[in-house]
Design a protein around this motif. Sequence first.
Motif, short mmCIF file in Angstrom:
data_model
loop_
_atom_site.label_atom_id
_atom_site.label_comp_id
_atom_site.label_asym_id
_atom_site.label_seq_id
_atom_site.Cartn_x
_atom_site.Cartn_y
_atom_site.Cartn_z
N UNK A 1 -41.55 -7.10 -33.82
CA UNK A 1 -41.01 -8.45 -33.92
C UNK A 1 -42.07 -9.41 -34.44
N UNK A 2 -43.31 -9.21 -34.04
CA UNK A 2 -44.38 -10.09 -34.49
C UNK A 2 -44.70 -9.87 -35.96
N UNK A 3 -44.61 -8.62 -36.42
CA UNK A 3 -44.80 -8.38 -37.85
C UNK A 3 -43.69 -9.06 -38.63
N UNK B 1 -50.34 -21.57 -35.17
CA UNK B 1 -50.37 -20.47 -34.21
C UNK B 1 -51.06 -19.25 -34.79
N UNK B 2 -51.39 -18.32 -33.91
CA UNK B 2 -52.22 -17.18 -34.28
C UNK B 2 -51.57 -16.30 -35.35
N UNK B 3 -50.27 -16.03 -35.23
CA UNK B 3 -49.62 -15.15 -36.19
C UNK B 3 -49.48 -15.82 -37.55
N UNK B 4 -49.27 -17.12 -37.55
CA UNK B 4 -49.21 -17.86 -38.81
C UNK B 4 -50.55 -17.73 -39.54
N UNK C 1 -43.63 -19.13 -26.62
CA UNK C 1 -44.57 -18.83 -27.71
C UNK C 1 -44.50 -17.39 -28.21
N UNK C 2 -43.94 -16.47 -27.39
CA UNK C 2 -43.97 -15.06 -27.75
C UNK C 2 -45.31 -14.40 -27.48
N UNK C 3 -46.22 -15.12 -26.80
CA UNK C 3 -47.55 -14.61 -26.49
C UNK C 3 -47.65 -14.25 -25.01
N UNK C 4 -48.50 -13.27 -24.71
CA UNK C 4 -48.81 -13.00 -23.31
C UNK C 4 -49.88 -13.95 -22.80
#
Length: 283
Positions: free
Chosen positions: A7-9, A60-63, A102-105
Motif C-alpha cells: 500500500x505504501x508503494x 511526509x516521509x513517503x512523499x 498517517x499510515x505510520x507506526x
Amino acid sequence: MNRIFSRRRDRMLVYQTMREGKLDSSRRIKCPECGAESAGLEWERALQVCPRCGFHAPIDAYYRLSGILDPGSFQELEEVPPADPLAFPDYPAKLARLEVETGLRDGAVTALGRIEGRRAVFGVMDSRFLMGSMGTAVGERITQAAEYAARKKLPLVIFSASGGARMQEGIFSLMQMAKTAAAIQRFQSRGGLYISCFTHPTTGGVTASFASLGDIMLAEPGALIGFAGPRVIEQTIKEQLPEGFQRAEYLLDHGFLDQIVPRSEWRTVLAQLLALHEKGGRS
C-alpha cells in the motif's frame, strides 16, 4: 506486513502522479510564510514549495522518498512498533489515532533504495506523527538503519524533521540520543558515509544527537535547526538574537552546514555524492 508495504508503494506512485500534474487539484493553499494563496496544483508541481516565496513546507516521509529514489527501488526496512514504557495517560490511544491518520507506526521511515542505480539506506522523519518527536521506536529505527548500512557496506542518508524528544516516554526518549549517536559512530568507524539532511524544523534531541553527526551536512532552504527554539533562548539570555539565527542560511555562513539544497535538487545532489563515494571506494 507485505500488504502494508505494498500500500505504501502504491502511495508513492500516487505522489509521483501528482507531481507530474496528472491529477486535478482545484484547491487553493495559503502559504504560512508569506500568506499568498496559490493553486494546489502549483504546490504539487513545485514539490510542496511555495510558488511565490519559496517556503519549503514540511512533507511526509513517503512523499520525500518518492521524489528521490529510482522508481521501483523502494524497500522499506522492518518497522518498530511504539512503546509506552511509562503507561502515560491516553498515549496508546493517541498513537493508534495517528497510525490511522498517517499510515505510520511512528515518526520515521527507513528503507533501502537506489538513486541513479546506486544503493543506499535511507531514514526519513515525518513531522505529522507527534512532530517527528524521537521516542524508543524512532531511536530504534535509526539505530537499525545504521547497523543495516554497516552490514551491507552502504551509505546512510537521513532526513531529519523533529520537535525533539517524546515527552510521553520520558527518560527512555532521552536515552535515544546516546543510542543513535553511538550507532552512527560505530557506522562511521567502519568507514561508512553518513549524509545528514536537515529539513524544517529539526530541533531538540534529534539535533543534539544523530542529525549533527553527518560526514556531509545538508539542509533545505529556510530550515529551522537548533536545540532550543529562538524564543526560548531570547527569554533565557534576555537578549535579541541575530537576524536569521538558527535558519539554514545562517548556519551555512557559520560553518555548521556544507550546502543548502532546494527540494527540487535533492536527487541530483545525492546522486553526485553517492557517485563520488562509490568512485572513492574503488580507488
